[in-house]
Write a protein that holds these residues in place. Structure first.
Motif, PDB file in Angstrom:
ATOM      1  N   ASP A  10      72.872  13.707-125.181  1.00  0.00           N
ATOM      2  CA  ASP A  10      72.935  13.039-126.452  1.00  0.00           C
ATOM      3  C   ASP A  10      71.636  11.766-126.157  1.00  0.00           C
ATOM      4  O   ASP A  10      71.320  11.267-127.231  1.00  0.00           O
ATOM      5  N   ARG A  11      71.349  11.410-125.020  1.00  0.00           N
ATOM      6  CA  ARG A  11      70.589  10.350-124.980  1.00  0.00           C
ATOM      7  C   ARG A  11      69.135  11.053-125.455  1.00  0.00           C
ATOM      8  O   ARG A  11      68.439  10.113-126.317  1.00  0.00           O
ATOM      9  N   ASP A  12      68.472  12.241-125.057  1.00  0.00           N
ATOM     10  CA  ASP A  12      67.398  12.638-125.800  1.00  0.00           C
ATOM     11  C   ASP A  12      67.247  14.205-125.251  1.00  0.00           C
ATOM     12  O   ASP A  12      67.741  14.545-124.355  1.00  0.00           O
ATOM     13  N   ILE A  13      66.359  15.008-125.675  1.00  0.00           N
ATOM     14  CA  ILE A  13      65.909  16.109-125.165  1.00  0.00           C
ATOM     15  C   ILE A  13      64.466  15.838-125.106  1.00  0.00           C
ATOM     16  O   ILE A  13      63.796  15.701-126.274  1.00  0.00           O
ATOM     17  N   PRO A  14      64.159  16.043-123.872  1.00  0.00           N
ATOM     18  CA  PRO A  14      62.537  15.771-123.764  1.00  0.00           C
ATOM     19  C   PRO A  14      61.709  16.432-124.440  1.00  0.00           C
ATOM     20  O   PRO A  14      61.880  17.767-124.869  1.00  0.00           O
ATOM     21  N   LEU A  15      60.365  15.746-124.997  1.00  0.00           N
ATOM     22  CA  LEU A  15      59.526  16.652-125.818  1.00  0.00           C
ATOM     23  C   LEU A  15      59.281  17.954-125.409  1.00  0.00           C
ATOM     24  O   LEU A  15      58.886  18.864-125.996  1.00  0.00           O
ATOM     25  N   ALA A  16      58.730  17.951-124.090  1.00  0.00           N
ATOM     26  CA  ALA A  16      58.445  19.426-123.421  1.00  0.00           C
ATOM     27  C   ALA A  16      59.333  20.553-123.497  1.00  0.00           C
ATOM     28  O   ALA A  16      59.189  21.778-123.572  1.00  0.00           O
ATOM     29  N   ARG A  17      60.737  20.125-123.858  1.00  0.00           N
ATOM     30  CA  ARG A  17      61.766  21.133-123.970  1.00  0.00           C
ATOM     31  C   ARG A  17      62.172  21.471-125.503  1.00  0.00           C
ATOM     32  O   ARG A  17      62.807  22.054-125.822  1.00  0.00           O
ATOM     33  N   LEU A  18      61.550  20.538-126.346  1.00  0.00           N
ATOM     34  CA  LEU A  18      61.988  20.871-127.664  1.00  0.00           C
ATOM     35  C   LEU A  18      61.479  22.255-128.417  1.00  0.00           C
ATOM     36  O   LEU A  18      62.162  22.502-129.351  1.00  0.00           O
ATOM     37  N   SER A  19      60.283  22.816-127.960  1.00  0.00           N
ATOM     38  CA  SER A  19      59.861  23.908-128.817  1.00  0.00           C
ATOM     39  C   SER A  19      60.699  25.084-129.013  1.00  0.00           C
ATOM     40  O   SER A  19      60.632  25.631-129.954  1.00  0.00           O
ATOM     41  N   PRO A  20      61.320  25.647-127.859  1.00  0.00           N
ATOM     42  CA  PRO A  20      61.993  26.741-127.976  1.00  0.00           C
ATOM     43  C   PRO A  20      63.212  26.288-129.122  1.00  0.00           C
ATOM     44  O   PRO A  20      63.660  27.228-129.805  1.00  0.00           O
ATOM     45  N   LEU A  21      63.649  25.104-128.783  1.00  0.00           N
ATOM     46  CA  LEU A  21      64.890  24.678-129.725  1.00  0.00           C
ATOM     47  C   LEU A  21      64.518  24.782-131.212  1.00  0.00           C
ATOM     48  O   LEU A  21      65.347  25.213-132.215  1.00  0.00           O
ATOM     49  N   VAL A  22      63.082  24.242-131.731  1.00  0.00           N
ATOM     50  CA  VAL A  22      62.544  24.270-132.854  1.00  0.00           C
ATOM     51  C   VAL A  22      62.625  25.585-133.388  1.00  0.00           C
ATOM     52  O   VAL A  22      62.995  25.874-134.413  1.00  0.00           O
ATOM     53  N   LYS A  23      61.931  26.431-132.483  1.00  0.00           N
ATOM     54  CA  LYS A  23      61.789  27.815-132.935  1.00  0.00           C
ATOM     55  C   LYS A  23      63.163  28.705-133.330  1.00  0.00           C
ATOM     56  O   LYS A  23      63.280  29.289-134.296  1.00  0.00           O
TER      57      LYS A  23
ATOM     58  N   GLY B 210      64.990  26.322-136.426  1.00  0.00           N
ATOM     59  CA  GLY B 210      64.279  26.095-137.698  1.00  0.00           C
ATOM     60  C   GLY B 210      64.242  24.585-138.154  1.00  0.00           C
ATOM     61  O   GLY B 210      63.775  24.348-139.066  1.00  0.00           O
ATOM     62  N   ILE B 211      64.716  23.829-137.079  1.00  0.00           N
ATOM     63  CA  ILE B 211      65.001  22.364-137.483  1.00  0.00           C
ATOM     64  C   ILE B 211      63.722  21.823-136.789  1.00  0.00           C
ATOM     65  O   ILE B 211      63.266  21.879-135.700  1.00  0.00           O
ATOM     66  N   PRO B 212      63.093  20.755-137.711  1.00  0.00           N
ATOM     67  CA  PRO B 212      61.843  19.959-136.864  1.00  0.00           C
ATOM     68  C   PRO B 212      62.196  19.165-136.032  1.00  0.00           C
ATOM     69  O   PRO B 212      63.285  18.336-135.834  1.00  0.00           O
ATOM     70  N   ALA B 213      61.259  18.981-134.854  1.00  0.00           N
ATOM     71  CA  ALA B 213      61.335  18.328-133.626  1.00  0.00           C
ATOM     72  C   ALA B 213      61.701  16.851-134.106  1.00  0.00           C
ATOM     73  O   ALA B 213      62.555  16.196-133.297  1.00  0.00           O
ATOM     74  N   ALA B 214      60.961  16.101-135.097  1.00  0.00           N
ATOM     75  CA  ALA B 214      61.479  14.748-135.472  1.00  0.00           C
ATOM     76  C   ALA B 214      62.771  14.545-135.750  1.00  0.00           C
ATOM     77  O   ALA B 214      63.286  13.625-135.484  1.00  0.00           O
TER      78      ALA B 214
ATOM     79  N   GLN C  53      64.556  14.088-132.636  1.00  0.00           N
ATOM     80  CA  GLN C  53      64.173  12.763-131.966  1.00  0.00           C
ATOM     81  C   GLN C  53      64.933  11.704-132.622  1.00  0.00           C
ATOM     82  O   GLN C  53      65.319  10.575-131.798  1.00  0.00           O
ATOM     83  N   GLN C  54      65.005  11.774-133.821  1.00  0.00           N
ATOM     84  CA  GLN C  54      65.893  10.873-134.638  1.00  0.00           C
ATOM     85  C   GLN C  54      67.324  10.825-134.193  1.00  0.00           C
ATOM     86  O   GLN C  54      67.972   9.805-134.298  1.00  0.00           O
ATOM     87  N   ALA C  55      67.844  11.855-133.937  1.00  0.00           N
ATOM     88  CA  ALA C  55      69.435  11.969-133.495  1.00  0.00           C
ATOM     89  C   ALA C  55      69.473  11.778-132.173  1.00  0.00           C
ATOM     90  O   ALA C  55      70.683  11.086-131.814  1.00  0.00           O
ATOM     91  N   ALA C  56      68.426  11.594-131.280  1.00  0.00           N
ATOM     92  CA  ALA C  56      68.710  11.255-129.984  1.00  0.00           C
ATOM     93  C   ALA C  56      68.971   9.617-129.921  1.00  0.00           C
ATOM     94  O   ALA C  56      68.784   9.011-130.890  1.00  0.00           O
ATOM     95  N   LEU C  57      69.715   9.378-128.868  1.00  0.00           N
ATOM     96  CA  LEU C  57      70.359   7.884-128.766  1.00  0.00           C
ATOM     97  C   LEU C  57      69.320   6.868-128.011  1.00  0.00           C
ATOM     98  O   LEU C  57      69.597   5.792-127.941  1.00  0.00           O
ATOM     99  N   ARG C  58      68.223   7.568-127.419  1.00  0.00           N
ATOM    100  CA  ARG C  58      67.417   6.648-126.643  1.00  0.00           C
ATOM    101  C   ARG C  58      66.679   5.465-127.456  1.00  0.00           C
ATOM    102  O   ARG C  58      66.688   4.488-127.054  1.00  0.00           O
TER     103      ARG C  58
END
Ligand SMILES: [Zn+2]
Ligand SMILES: [Zn+2]
Length: 360
Positions: free
Chosen positions: A49-62, A65-69, A72-77
């Motif tokens: 819930d704190r965040d998903i590091p930027l380097a890990r986002l790409s497979p999740l986005v693929k 189909g949800i944009p990385a932004a 990042q907005q949903a993260a609590l950081r």
């Protein structure tokens, strides 16, 4: 490979909630879904819930189909760094965010929910704000949040559900559906701190002790006050406890968390009692409280751990008190002028010394 069944990330949903919902929707276990997205990365051993590091986002986005932004907005950081006023390290407990107490995939605490919110959801999901340590109740339904299973007392661990479970409003140990368990009403008085803290998180500046401060100053000052109240409840016969009681701030043994753990690890019932007392103290006013401390010769060492000096906002209020209040020794009243940080530090040191010497 994108999922065949899209699962939108809801506006106020936590990242872990969405990951579990996404897995159950695809008909698989959360562990299997995250293992497929991130082979070799044990996402559930961290606080996702704190965040998903930027380097890990790409497979999740693929896959989603949800944009990385959006992730990042949903993260609590972002909110937590605003509360604390500085970047936060991954390895530590974050002040004001409930700690999960993670050991491998097993957790001790840290997740809360409102059963009635879950009951009204078309697909039950967990709100981001349920992870904040000052959240103890649901203002919408007027009930206390639960932070463990009301039936078997297991911690709330939706990531340990399996595909067959279908939805996340149930215990991953006893499988009881929380939408069918009884709720505990919460008073408006108990909810007051939560509502004010929520407003502070959105506002900048906020008013504290009759002046404008940042949100991080406000949270630092209230954390200090909460610590003072906890210390007082340890020492029922002290001048500190006597002073707080004289201001009608309730300091009782009931405030004493059994475990003595940091605030972010306490149960919802313990946090809500402490926050109710802290709100009473805020109602009295910091300037008035510190004036009373001086009058009753409460030593600065009684207020906090000497290794942890009070936050700057508190030191400045204490220093203001020394100029505004007529001191029993000197009888002098100096005009109030804005002070530099150095002057505030010096005033604080003088105050400490005088408080020590005035005690017989
Ligand atoms: Zn609710
Ligand atoms: Zn259970």
């Amino acid at each position: 490979m994108p999922w065949t069944l899209g699962v939108p990330l809801l506006a106020d949903e936590s990242l872990s909630s969405w990951l579990v919902r996404a897995a159950l929707r695809q008909g698989c276990d959360p562990l299997a879904l995250t293992g497929a997205i991130w082979p070799g990365w044990r996402v559930w051993t961290r606080d996702v819930d704190r965040d998903i590091p930027l380097a890990r986002l790409s497979p999740l986005v693929k896959a989603s189909g949800i944009p990385a932004a959006k992730f990042q907005q949903a993260a609590l950081r972002g909110a937590c760094e605003r509360i604390n006023g500085h970047p936060l390290s991954d390895n530590r407990t974050w002040p004001w965010l409930l700690a999960l107490g993670t050991r491998n995939r097993v957790r001790h605490s840290g997740q809360q929910c409102c059963q009635l919110c879950l009951a009204q959801d078309a697909t039950p999901y967990f709100r981001r704000e349920w992870r904040f340590a000052w959240h103890v109740g649901c203002p919408l339904h007027g009930v206390t949040l639960i932070d463990d299973c009301p039936v078997c007392q297991a911690p709330i661990e939706p990531h340990r559900l399996v595909a067959e479970d279908g939805h996340l409003s149930q215990c991953s140990r006893c499988r009881f559906d929380w939408r069918h368990t009884a709720c505990t009403p919460i008073s408006q008085d108990t909810l007051r701190f939560q509502q004010i803290a929520d407003e502070v998180l959105q506002a900048n500046p906020v008013i504290l002790g009759k002046k404008g401060v940042t949100a991080s100053d406000w949270f630092a000052a209230t954390a200090f006050l909460l610590g003072v109240i906890r210390r007082a409840s340890h020492r029922p016969a002290s001048a500190l406890t006597h002073t707080l009681r004289s201001l009608e701030i309730p300091v009782t043994e009931g405030l004493l968390p059994v475990t003595g753990l940091p605030f972010e690890l306490l149960a919802v019932s313990e946090r809500s009692t402490l926050l109710t007392a802290t709100q009473r103290a805020l109602d009295v006013g910091l300037v008035e409280i510190f004036a009373a401390f001086r009058k009753n010769e409460v030593m600065a060492t009684a207020l906090h751990d000497p290794r942890k000096p009070p936050p700057m906002v508190i030191r400045s209020i204490m220093a203001t008190g020394t100029t505004h209040q007529k001191t029993p020794r000197s009888g002098l009243q100096k005009p109030h002028q804005p002070k530099s940080e150095r002057a505030v530090r010096a005033a604080w040191a003088r105050l400490q010394r005088r408080m020590k010497t005035e005690i017989p």
